[in-house]
Design an enzyme around this catalytic site. Structure first.
Site, mmCIF file in Angstrom:
data_model
loop_
_atom_site.group_PDB
_atom_site.id
_atom_site.type_symbol
_atom_site.label_atom_id
_atom_site.label_comp_id
_atom_site.label_asym_id
_atom_site.label_seq_id
_atom_site.Cartn_x
_atom_site.Cartn_y
_atom_site.Cartn_z
ATOM 1 N N ASP A 1 43.823 45.576 50.146
ATOM 2 C CA ASP A 1 43.386 45.349 51.525
ATOM 3 C C ASP A 1 42.714 46.595 52.104
ATOM 4 O O ASP A 1 43.249 47.292 52.968
ATOM 5 C CB ASP A 1 44.570 44.938 52.389
ATOM 6 C CG ASP A 1 45.159 43.605 51.963
ATOM 7 O OD1 ASP A 1 44.453 42.837 51.282
ATOM 8 O OD2 ASP A 1 46.328 43.337 52.291
ATOM 9 N N ASP B 1 48.766 36.881 44.419
ATOM 10 C CA ASP B 1 48.791 37.906 45.460
ATOM 11 C C ASP B 1 50.211 38.412 45.674
ATOM 12 O O ASP B 1 51.191 37.754 45.321
ATOM 13 C CB ASP B 1 48.237 37.326 46.762
ATOM 14 C CG ASP B 1 47.761 38.407 47.735
ATOM 15 O OD1 ASP B 1 47.658 39.578 47.321
ATOM 16 O OD2 ASP B 1 47.489 38.071 48.897
ATOM 17 N N GLU C 1 53.104 43.182 43.643
ATOM 18 C CA GLU C 1 53.645 44.517 43.342
ATOM 19 C C GLU C 1 55.113 44.467 42.892
ATOM 20 O O GLU C 1 55.456 45.288 42.022
ATOM 21 C CB GLU C 1 53.516 45.437 44.567
ATOM 22 C CG GLU C 1 52.101 45.729 44.998
ATOM 23 C CD GLU C 1 51.476 44.594 45.791
ATOM 24 O OE1 GLU C 1 50.241 44.530 45.842
ATOM 25 O OE2 GLU C 1 52.236 43.763 46.336
#
Length: 812
Positions: A489, A412, A415
């Site tokens: 999300d 997670d 990026e």
């Protein structure tokens, strides 16, 4: 013609200006195997033939003629470059005319204008793409410019909510979280520096730096990529059709390895399970409530009891998870896999901070010290996944967890969620010596490099296991490291649900075929919306991954909801398991050919009509799915392509080339089966491990308008990572034909084998679409008993066949 390896001098034709950069004449050219080396009085560059359907263009000098240090390619698998150097002399051909150098590969070609060194590309002799400014390297960074035709449509840019045709949009090339997005987003978790044209070519800008993609927005007839720095290279892929372009693009960037079969099951997941007892009780509830489940996903509470302050511990919280190995073992004994979250941020307050610093595992500042910064979870450093020291340090924790029995990995915030432009990474084995690269130069490649590290180490540690790697950010080609992306999300709202088809399709055509959403929505929502939840889970039944996941103020798992929500969810999750043979065959097609599981209708039907469609998609070739993305509907309009279509749930027959108002109930939605389709199915599984390859139901939707059809069912042991590479699988070929007397013949043949393959199969044919009970049914000329459902108008017949036995069924 210019002889191979012959260096030639070409006449001076003066300078010209071509879009954004100064262009110059070709002075010399050298063809060595599959690479054409071209020198001009400014830019020197190479054109290399890739695979069987593409070219790679790489600039070696900038616009002033100064040598340029390129970063390594991330879009291309390393064997692709080996393939270039190993190509035989007769694989490519170089042809010279008075004005042009033409590098030919099969039916495609790159045409280099001698006067300007601009490149155009053709397939079957027809020019389909032209550089406008081409590549350029200047003090402003690296850019790439192509000309666009007036009526050209383009997919591209990866995860955005902009519509399927991305033309007319400018978007950042910078992977960035967009929390709670709904029906519009120009920048999200997993962008792609690539476009795919309705003219059947794709352009992949092989550059990981922060930049921008302008698809005919600033200048209507120009496609323009820009980047702050980084690699000066792009890949051109050409195809005969959209479907061919998709497959060829994936072939060039690398196909996704075949995942473990359990990926296609149901995941129990939330933000998050806070204790060992909670995990076991959740799985117990799935069991007692008769809802299939294959994996449980643990969010960040496994390493700390609070959201903030613990990231980077990389070890179990002993108070809340006192016996994790026992928990994992007990789950495994129930055929339930354990998946853990990890993040690349190491908080200065975490247990591992000092170890990370001591082992040079963190990205640095200009003074060679760990770069620290504040973000939501605390003050932190960032693992340098480009650096061998960082990779080795990070990997040791995965290795320990794998020894404890963890079966899947969730990466997670990759990026990365916070990534300063001036942070410094040391890219080992990149040919840079002691030179570091900035966060701005490699930002979009961080998640890709992280996935590569995890995948390569897992395949070495567990050579008999297929890795499961769930990540929300990457780069072109990340699929070859087994990456399973999700769409971040998303808002827990109808607005969040609506763009999920677009997001999955935009990623799938570039190889990220397992892109999926947090079913039910993740972010926000104060009151449970039962209709939204059930509609999203219905859509998830026909998605690459079935994983309800959300903030836990509203439970994402169906076990915590009352009927009718629970019963509807159970029905569709069971259907998901019933479809396992069909879905697994889709995974096989993807691994073999790069074909997405979710497919734009334009890949199979008229591209001019369907290229921009975001309302429906194909789930394989057989099914057309139209999710219901608005509340309180009594009917849902669906445009059907040509042919005859059946309602998957009722077998009602519809003629295509019309828009149908499909009547809705709470436990149905528009799923259509194309007449002539064949679908293998099974019954009654609660785990994917229970799948018995000896028992297959083969469903066929019959219509006299379909004279013939065929289907290939792929099967292996569901676990062997070498199945595709070594051909350790079997194919069942089923063909249908209808003669002039309307007699239906179904033939079954098989080929190939694998260890553990059944020696005998029990196959049940279920024939849909018949209007009356047939007069006779025979197998290999012998009459057989059948079951006729007069209400449903379905015919069922069962038979057994040996390995590689051909079977012919005649229905009259």
């Amino acid at each position: 013609m210019i002889d191979r390896k012959q260096r030639i001098a070409l006449a001076c034709a003066g300078l010209a200006f071509f879009s954004v950069n100064t262009v110059a004449e070709v002075q010399t050219a050298t063809l060595e195997k599959a690479t054409l080396n071209i020198d001009t009085d400014t830019n020197d560059f190479t054109i290399s033939a890739l695979h069987d359907s593409g070219f790679q263009v790489t600039y070696l000098t900038d616009d002033n003629g100064t040598p340029y240090a390129n970063l390594p390619s991330m879009a291309l698998p390393e064997p692709a470059l080996t393939d270039v150097t190993n190509k035989k002399a007769n694989d490519v051909e170089l042809v010279e005319t008075a004005t042009t150098l033409i590098l030919k590969l099969n039916n495609i070609a790159a045409h280099v204008d001698k006067a300007t060194h601009a490149i155009s590309y053709s397939i079957n002799g027809k020019i389909v793409a032209k550089e406008q400014g081409g590549l350029s390297i200047s003090s402003n960074g690296v850019s790439l410019s192509f000309a666009l035709d007036e009526d050209e449509k383009l997919y591209g840019g990866g995860q955005r909510v902009l519509g399927m045709n991305r033309r007319g949009n400018t978007m950042p090339l910078y992977n960035k979280a967009h929390y709670g997005y709904t029906t519009s987003s120009n920048q999200m978790y997993f962008g792609l520096s690539a476009v795919m044209s309705s003219k059947h070519y794709s352009v992949l800008f092989d550059n990981t730096a922060s930049g921008q993609l302008d698809i005919g927005s600033s200048t209507p007839d120009e496609l323009l990529f820009t980047a702050q720095g980084g690699r000066a290279s792009y890949i051109m892929v050409l195809g005969e059709s959209l479907a061919d372009t998709v497959q060829s693009t994936v072939a060039v960037t690398g196909k996704q390895p075949l995942p473990p079969r359990w990926l296609l099951g149901n995941f129990a997941s939330r933000f998050g399970y806070k204790s060992q007892d909670e995990v076991t009780s959740v799985v117990d509830a799935f069991n007692t409530q008769d809802i299939p489940v294959d994996a449980v996903v643990l969010d960040l509470y496994w390493f700390g009891k609070d959201i903030q302050g613990h990231m980077g511990n990389l070890n179990w919280d002993s108070e809340t998870f006192p016996e994790p190995e026992k928990m994992i073992s007990e789950l495994r004994n129930q055929d339930v896999k354990t998946v853990l979250i990890t993040e690349p941020f190491i908080l200065t307050t975490s247990r591992q901070w000092e170890s990370a610093v001591a082992n040079n595992a963190l990205a640095q500042n200009d003074n060679g010290m760990p770069y620290t910064f504040d973000f939501y979870f605390g003050n932190t450093g960032l693992v340098d996944v480009f650096n061998e020291a960082g990779q080795d340090w990070f990997w040791q924790y995965y290795e320990k967890l794998a020894a404890q029995g963890v079966a899947g990995w969730w990466g997670d915030l990759g990026e990365p969620e916070v990534h300063p432009d001036d942070i410094q990474h040391t890219w080992s084995n990149a040919g840079l010596g002691n030179k570091t690269v900035s966060g701005a130069e490699v930002h979009n490649g961080y998640g890709h490099q992280w996935a590569k590290t995890v995948y390569n180490n897992l395949t070495e540690l567990q050579p008999d296991t297929r890795p499961f790697i769930l990540m929300r950010s990457g780069f072109l080609g990340s699929q070859r490291y087994g990456m399973v992306p999700w769409t971040g999300d998303v808002s827990r709202s109808w607005g969040g649900f609506k763009p999920q088809v677009e997001l999955a399709l935009q990623m799938s055509v570039f190889g990220m075929a397992y892109t999926h959403s947090d079913l039910g929505g993740f972010a926000g929502g104060e009151i449970f919306d039962a209709e939204l939840y059930t509609r999203w889970l219905q859509f998830g039944t026909f998605s690459p991954v079935f994983r309800p996941h959300a903030q836990d103020n509203i439970a994402p798992e169906p076990i915590f909801h009352a009927d009718p929500v629970k019963s509807i969810a159970r029905k569709f999750i069971q259907l998901r398991y019933d479809m396992l043979p069909y879905n697994y065959s889709l995974a096989f097609e993807n691994a073999l050919y790069g074909t997405p599981l979710m497919r734009p209708l334009a890949m199979k039907y008229g591209e001019s009509d369907w290229f921009e469609n975001t309302e429906s998609y194909l789930w394989g070739d057989a099914l057309l799915v139209s999710p219901v993305t608005s509340p309180n509907q009594v009917a849902w309009s669906t445009a059907l392509p040509e042919g005859v279509w059946f309602d998957f749930f009722s077998d009602t027959r519809y003629q295509g080339e019309q828009t149908v108002d499909y009547p809705l109930t709470q436990d149905n939605f528009p799923v259509w089966v194309k007449a002539g389709s064949l679908m293998p199915m099974t019954k009654g599984l609660s785990r994917t491990e229970q799948f018995d390859t000896r028992k297959i139901e083969m469903h066929y939707w019959h219509d006299n308008s379909v004279n013939s059809s065929s289907y290939t069912y792929y099967e292996d042991d569901g676990k062997n990572p070498a199945s595709v590479e070594k051909g350790l699988y079997t194919k069942l070929h089923v063909r249908s034909s209808v003669d002039e007397n309307a007699a239906l013949t179904l033939t079954l043949d098989s080929e190939g084998s694998y260890i553990g393959m059944p020696k005998q199969r029990n196959i049940t044919y279920v024939i849909h679409g018949l209007r009356d009970k047939p007069q006779s049914v025979s197998i290999d000329g012998n009459s057989v008993p059948v079951t006729w459902d007069d209400k449903g108008k379905t015919l069922s017949l069962a038979f057994s066949c040996d390995y590689q036995q051909s079977v012919e069924v005649l229905i009259m």
